[in-house]
Design an enzyme around this catalytic site. Structure first.
Site, PDB file in Angstrom:
ATOM      1  N   GLY A 132      -2.826  -3.018  -2.697  1.00  0.00           N
ATOM      2  CA  GLY A 132      -3.665  -2.285  -1.835  1.00  0.00           C
ATOM      3  C   GLY A 132      -4.999  -3.124  -1.847  1.00  0.00           C
ATOM      4  O   GLY A 132      -5.349  -3.629  -2.877  1.00  0.00           O
ATOM      5  N   GLY A 148      -7.819  -1.120  -0.508  1.00  0.00           N
ATOM      6  CA  GLY A 148      -8.448   0.007   0.301  1.00  0.00           C
ATOM      7  C   GLY A 148      -9.504   0.586  -0.900  1.00  0.00           C
ATOM      8  O   GLY A 148      -9.985  -0.406  -1.615  1.00  0.00           O
ATOM      9  N   ASN A 149     -10.024   1.479  -0.586  1.00  0.00           N
ATOM     10  CA  ASN A 149     -11.394   2.207  -1.353  1.00  0.00           C
ATOM     11  C   ASN A 149     -11.018   2.248  -2.867  1.00  0.00           C
ATOM     12  O   ASN A 149     -11.683   1.902  -3.622  1.00  0.00           O
ATOM     13  CB  ASN A 149     -11.440   3.727  -1.054  1.00  0.00           C
ATOM     14  CG  ASN A 149     -12.574   4.272  -1.679  1.00  0.00           C
ATOM     15  OD1 ASN A 149     -12.366   4.921  -2.345  1.00  0.00           O
ATOM     16  ND2 ASN A 149     -13.820   3.821  -1.453  1.00  0.00           N
ATOM     17  N   LYS A 205      -3.007  19.282   0.529  1.00  0.00           N
ATOM     18  CA  LYS A 205      -3.065  18.086   1.030  1.00  0.00           C
ATOM     19  C   LYS A 205      -2.640  18.382   2.829  1.00  0.00           C
ATOM     20  O   LYS A 205      -2.119  19.207   3.260  1.00  0.00           O
ATOM     21  CB  LYS A 205      -2.011  17.114   0.817  1.00  0.00           C
ATOM     22  CG  LYS A 205      -2.263  15.706   1.030  1.00  0.00           C
ATOM     23  CD  LYS A 205      -2.967  15.391  -0.140  1.00  0.00           C
ATOM     24  CE  LYS A 205      -3.292  13.966  -0.205  1.00  0.00           C
ATOM     25  NZ  LYS A 205      -3.966  13.420  -1.528  1.00  0.00           N
TER      26      LYS A 205
END
Ligand code: GLU
Length: 428
Positions: free
Chosen positions: A219, A221-222, A107
């Protein structure tokens, strides 16, 4: 707000230690797997539009690559910490193992707020990140991808910098690239759709019909947007979404009892997933406090934002109607809250299983990049569904066979696979 004392890496290690005990792992396997193999911390100087240079802090953590090259996204976040990146790298190792793709776990991150950076500054930051690690990552070593607040455009700038440094084309260096520039069709949808493939399987196990279920989502987002899209297609209704408000520096929950309308909300959302409060009110949405998403009378909760959201302080607020929690985000539930969810017998689809669709499609993207032949979208999504469904079923069977909580079952499968790979290589 995030609790500043929360250390996600301690949480990831505690989860690992628990499973290491269950599996009676030997000392060397524990030592090897409870810490990252390598990590890089570096400065990224960026000349800002005003002419001054600002120095950003960047990271790349390679947790384990026994099963294949490291794989994992890069996050841009103002509260990024090395411990968050370490935890996320470890979770990537388990994620790739649970869906059985030949990749390890890594990451990356940068402490920054892209809301406050121009496109040119973001490009310089991406190129600067690559310049710092260009010799330590690569198609056969460690392959980055998008994550929180990073996009296909960021990936392309990073690829371009890597190829410039190495003097050749390396489309397998990074995934999540734009379609037509080495990206895969379906990659944009993959994480959110993957969450819903696992939700579909969980509903089947609980003998529930999607068209009779309500979901509440954190959320926008994507991950969240494509999860909502597919859930709606299956006939399910999403009654609210919660998201961060950049101007007010807090979050809000947007509710419509007749069901939120995806296209309507998308049209008033910035590209980091923030919804305009006033425009939402004009469209008939009730605007509630950020945490209200968790208290809704819904069948399914989908935390799909960031880590440390369901905690001992709010877990008791989960409504008695909730049957399934599908963790679209990485690490949204703290260990104390997890125990409560387990006791309440809520069907949990753990993060590194629920959100593995993104990295699985990244793997497909690498395969396509390597053969330089790109598949149809239906082909990509069909293969993704097959992989996600097989992984879900393996975890669910393990849970039943050994009478384990779903999170434990997923860990047992992944840790076993990774420890075995380390043994087979003669590392331990
Ligand atoms: N950032 C995504 C995740 O957390 C995708 C990683 C990838 O595609 O490598 O799973």
């Amino acid at each position: 707000m995030q609790d500043q004392s929360f250390n996600p890496f301690h949480m990831a290690q505690a989860q690992f230690d628990h499973v290491a005990d269950l599996l009676e792992l030997d000392k060397s396997a524990r030592q090897l797997l409870r810490n990252p193999m390598r990590e890089y911390h570096f400065n990224i100087p960026v000349r800002m539009d005003g002419g001054a240079v600002e120095v950003f802090r960047g990271f790349r953590v390679q947790h384990n690559d026994a099963r294949g090259p490291g794989k994992g996204g890069i996050r841009f976040h103002p509260q990024e910490t090395i411990n968050t990146v370490r935890a996320l790298a470890m979770w990537m190792t388990w994620k790739c193992a649970v869906v059985d793709i030949p990749l390890g776990g890594s990451k990356g991150g940068v402490i920054c707020d892209p809301h406050n950076l121009s496109a040119r500054e973001q490009e310089q930051l991406c190129r600067g990140w690559v310049r710092q690690v260009a010799r330590d990552v690569g198609p056969l070593a460690d392959v980055p991808a998008p994550d929180v607040m990073t996009s296909a455009q960021h990936m392309l700038w990073m690829l371009d910098e890597y190829e410039t440094i190495h003097g050749a084309k390396y489309p397998g260096f990074i995934t999540g690239k734009p379609v037509g520039m080495g990206g895969s069709l379906g990659r944009r949808e993959a994480t959110g759709y993957g969450v819903i493939y696992t939700v579909r399987e969980a509903l089947r196990e609980l003998d529930l019909q999607p068209q009779n279920t309500l979901a509440s989502v954190q959320g926008f987002g994507n991950v969240s947007q494509y999860a909502i899209e597919l859930f709606n297609e299956m006939g399910g209704k999403v009654i609210c979404v919660s998201c961060w408000d950049q101007d007010d520096q807090t979050s809000y929950t947007f509710r419509k009892n007749s069901g939120i309308v995806l296209e309507e909300l998308r049209s008033i959302t910035d590209h980091f997933g923030g919804i305009s409060k006033d425009r939402a009110k004009d469209l008939g949405y009730e605007v509630l406090p950020g945490e209200a998403w968790l208290e809704q009378e819904a069948d399914i909760l989908m935390p799909a934002a960031i880590e440390n959201q369901i905690t001992k302080d709010n877990v008791e607020k989960i409504h008695s109607r909730v049957r399934i929690i599908a963790e679209g985000a990485n690490g949204p539930t703290t260990p104390e809250a997890d125990q409560v969810i387990h006791k309440r017998n809520i069907f949990l689809i753990p993060d590194f299983l629920a959100n593995a669709g993104g990295v699985t499609c990244s793997y497909f993207e690498q395969v396509q990049s390597n053969i330089n032949y790109f598949w149809e979208k239906e082909d990509v999504l069909g293969r993704l569904d097959t992989k996600m469904t097989a992984a879900f079923q393996a975890v669910s069977e393990m849970a039943k066979k050994r009478n384990l909580y779903m999170r434990e079952a997923a860990y047992v499968i992944s840790v076993n696979r990774v420890a075995q790979a380390c043994k087979d290589r003669g590392w331990i």
